[in-house]
Enzyme design. Structure first.
Site, PDB file in Angstrom:
ATOM      1  N   TYR A 142       0.823  -1.211   0.000  1.00  0.00           N
ATOM      2  CA  TYR A 142       0.000   0.000   0.000  1.00  0.00           C
ATOM      3  C   TYR A 142       0.861   1.266   0.000  1.00  0.00           C
ATOM      4  CZ  TYR A 142      -4.625  -2.048   0.710  1.00  0.00           C
ATOM      5  OH  TYR A 142      -5.811  -2.713   0.539  1.00  0.00           O
ATOM      6  N   LYS A 193       3.399 -15.272   1.926  1.00  0.00           N
ATOM      7  CA  LYS A 193       3.734 -16.083   0.745  1.00  0.00           C
ATOM      8  C   LYS A 193       5.255 -16.205   0.690  1.00  0.00           C
ATOM      9  CE  LYS A 193       1.745 -17.119  -2.751  1.00  0.00           C
ATOM     10  NZ  LYS A 193       1.430 -18.493  -3.252  1.00  0.00           N
ATOM     11  N   ASP A 226      -2.469 -18.087   0.335  1.00  0.00           N
ATOM     12  CA  ASP A 226      -3.487 -18.651  -0.572  1.00  0.00           C
ATOM     13  C   ASP A 226      -4.174 -19.852   0.083  1.00  0.00           C
ATOM     14  OD1 ASP A 226      -1.098 -20.094  -0.750  1.00  0.00           O
ATOM     15  OD2 ASP A 226      -1.313 -20.561  -2.868  1.00  0.00           O
ATOM     16  N   ASP A 250      -6.297  -7.264   3.660  1.00  0.00           N
ATOM     17  CA  ASP A 250      -7.428  -6.633   2.977  1.00  0.00           C
ATOM     18  C   ASP A 250      -8.317  -7.712   2.352  1.00  0.00           C
ATOM     19  OD1 ASP A 250      -8.968  -4.522   1.826  1.00  0.00           O
ATOM     20  OD2 ASP A 250      -7.935  -4.867  -0.075  1.00  0.00           O
ATOM     21  N   ASP A 254     -12.135  -9.479   3.820  1.00  0.00           N
ATOM     22  CA  ASP A 254     -13.386  -9.484   3.053  1.00  0.00           C
ATOM     23  C   ASP A 254     -13.972 -10.895   2.997  1.00  0.00           C
ATOM     24  OD1 ASP A 254     -13.377  -6.770   2.527  1.00  0.00           O
ATOM     25  OD2 ASP A 254     -13.697  -6.995   0.366  1.00  0.00           O
TER      26      ASP A 254
HETATM   27  C1  IPM Z   1     -10.469  -1.639   3.498  1.00  0.00           C
HETATM   28  C2  IPM Z   1     -10.704  -0.983   2.167  1.00  0.00           C
HETATM   29  C3  IPM Z   1      -9.558  -0.022   1.870  1.00  0.00           C
HETATM   30  C4  IPM Z   1      -8.277  -0.831   1.776  1.00  0.00           C
HETATM   31  C5  IPM Z   1      -9.759   0.842   0.612  1.00  0.00           C
HETATM   32  C6  IPM Z   1     -11.037   1.631   0.661  1.00  0.00           C
HETATM   33  C7  IPM Z   1      -8.576   1.752   0.355  1.00  0.00           C
HETATM   34  O1  IPM Z   1     -10.854  -1.948   1.173  1.00  0.00           O
HETATM   35  O2  IPM Z   1     -10.335  -0.914   4.493  1.00  0.00           O
HETATM   36  O3  IPM Z   1     -10.422  -2.865   3.545  1.00  0.00           O
HETATM   37  O4  IPM Z   1      -7.934  -1.353   0.716  1.00  0.00           O
HETATM   38  O5  IPM Z   1      -7.586  -0.919   2.788  1.00  0.00           O
HETATM   39 MG    MG Z   2     -10.899  -3.933   1.901  1.00  0.00          MG
END
Ligand code: IPM
Ligand code: MG
Length: 370
Positions: A142, A193, A226, A250, A254
């Site tokens: 990032y 990884k 993975d 990240d 999710d």
């Molecule tokens: C998260 C989001 C952010 C990230 C975006 C909005 C920049 O996806 O907080 O998970 O990638 O960190």
């Molecule tokens: Mg995210």
């Protein structure tokens, strides 16, 4: 009670709608419980760009730095697809994380019993799920340099992102993982990884070394990221704390979010190191879901992740443990009662909008005080 300084950044999309529900809870806590929250509000993301051409102003950054905690909604949306890269809505969020040095991002994935049927996985796989993804938040790909797109002059372009980690960054996040594990089921799984990335080799080495220096009572395992993603959807309950880098964190968070039924359910806390003098950590609390521009402004967004982020704020920034417990119990109660926003709707349940859901949680919170 000394005033508790909260800086509010609702942002874009469903951020402001979800925030309205949090504001009502804060008002109640101030008026009826003497919580002493002193709030100030700023602009971030597309809202900030529209107002003054940057995704967060220096003045708002200063307020964020000075606050006891920042509550953050969401940023982004197609409206800002064409703004300069450095001013895209997400840049405001990344600046907050970086400048406040919020290196530790706690993303708990808890499956509320009432929602075990809403998950895309089988009920028995997710029922009772309680895992914590600890994502490194201020390093890795990032923020690494160089981060460029160069024109090679032959009709080709070259894009470079840099994944970079120093020892200290891995040490502090793994120490935190071990400390958090001790308050839970005492197990940490580190994901990287190392089979293809040098940063993975170092990550693995440093986590292992840190473990040996005072954390050997915690059970440590390692997984390739993975395979970790695969295990998260195969048998998620095998995990307690997962510690991983910024990008894998990240993605994996999710995935973990969906196990719980909806991205609309998950809060997060981003914490810095304890201040040398006061011992207080800089902190920002935000839902894991994004700005969801497709449903913004319709009053149908799920405010639970935002409200649960406030609960994390009470817990981690203000040691208001009883209130945090009560607020989380209020969320569970409302779900038990069958109220659902569209994202978690299932047969036989009662579908409600953002304000009804927020009001129901506040009512349950009030009732639990009586
Ligand atoms: C998260 C989001 C952010 C990230 C975006 C909005 C920049 O996806 O907080 O998970 O990638 O960190
Ligand atoms: Mg995210």
């Amino acid at each position: 009670m000394a005033n508790r300084k909260l800086f509010l950044l609702p942002g874009d999309g469903i951020g402001p709608e979800a925030f309205d529900e949090v504001r009502k809870i804060l008002d109640y806590m101030n008026d009826e419980e003497g919580a002493g929250f002193e709030t100030d509000e700023g602009l971030v993301g597309g809202a900030a760009y529209d107002s003054h051409g940057e995704s967060i102003s220096d003045a708002d950054m200063e307020k964020a730095m000075a606050a006891d905690a920042v509550l953050f909604g969401a940023v982004g949306g197609p409206k800002w697809d064409d703004v300069p890269y450095d001013q895209r809505p997400e840049a405001g969020l990344l600046r907050l994380r970086k400048d406040m040095q919020l290196f530790a991002n706690l993303r708990p994935a808890i499956c509320y019993p009432a929602l075990a049927n809403s998950s895309s996985l089988k009920k028995e796989l997710v029922e009772g799920l309680d895992i914590l993804i600890l994502r490194e938040l201020t390093g890795g790909v990032y923020f690494g340099d160089p981060k460029t797109i160069t024109d090679l002059g032959n009709g080709q372009k070259r894009a470079i992102d840099t994944q970079v980690y120093d020892t200290y960054e891995i040490e502090r996040i793994s120490a935190m993982a071990f400390e958090l594990a001790r308050t839970r089921s005492n197990r940490v799984c580190s994901m990287e990884k190392r089979n293809v990335m040098k940063s993975g080799v170092l990550w693995n080495e440093v986590v292992t070394e840190t473990h040996k220096r005072g954390f050997e009572d915690v059970e440590l395992s390692h997984m390739l990221a993975d395979a970790g993603g695969m295990q998260l959807v195969r048998a998620p309950k095998q995990f307690d704390v997962i510690v991983t880098d910024n990008l894998f964190g990240d993605m994996l968070s999710d995935v973990a979010a969906m196990l719980t039924g909806s991205l609309g359910m998950l809060p997060s806390a981003s914490l810095g190191a304890p201040d040398g003098v006061t011992g207080k950590r800089k902190a920002m609390y935000e839902p894991v879901h994004g700005s969801a521009p497709d449903i913004a402004g319709q009053g149908i967004a799920n405010p639970i992740a935002m409200i649960a982020s406030l609960a994390m704020c009470l817990r981690y920034s203000f040691e208001m443990i009883a209130e945090a417990d009560r607020l989380e119990a209020a969320i569970a109660k409302v779900l038990d009662d069958g109220l659902r926003t569209g994202d978690i709707m299932s047969d036989g349940m009662q579908q409600v909008g953002t304000t009804e859901m927020g009001a129901a949680v506040l009512e349950a919170y009030k009732a639990a005080a009586a």
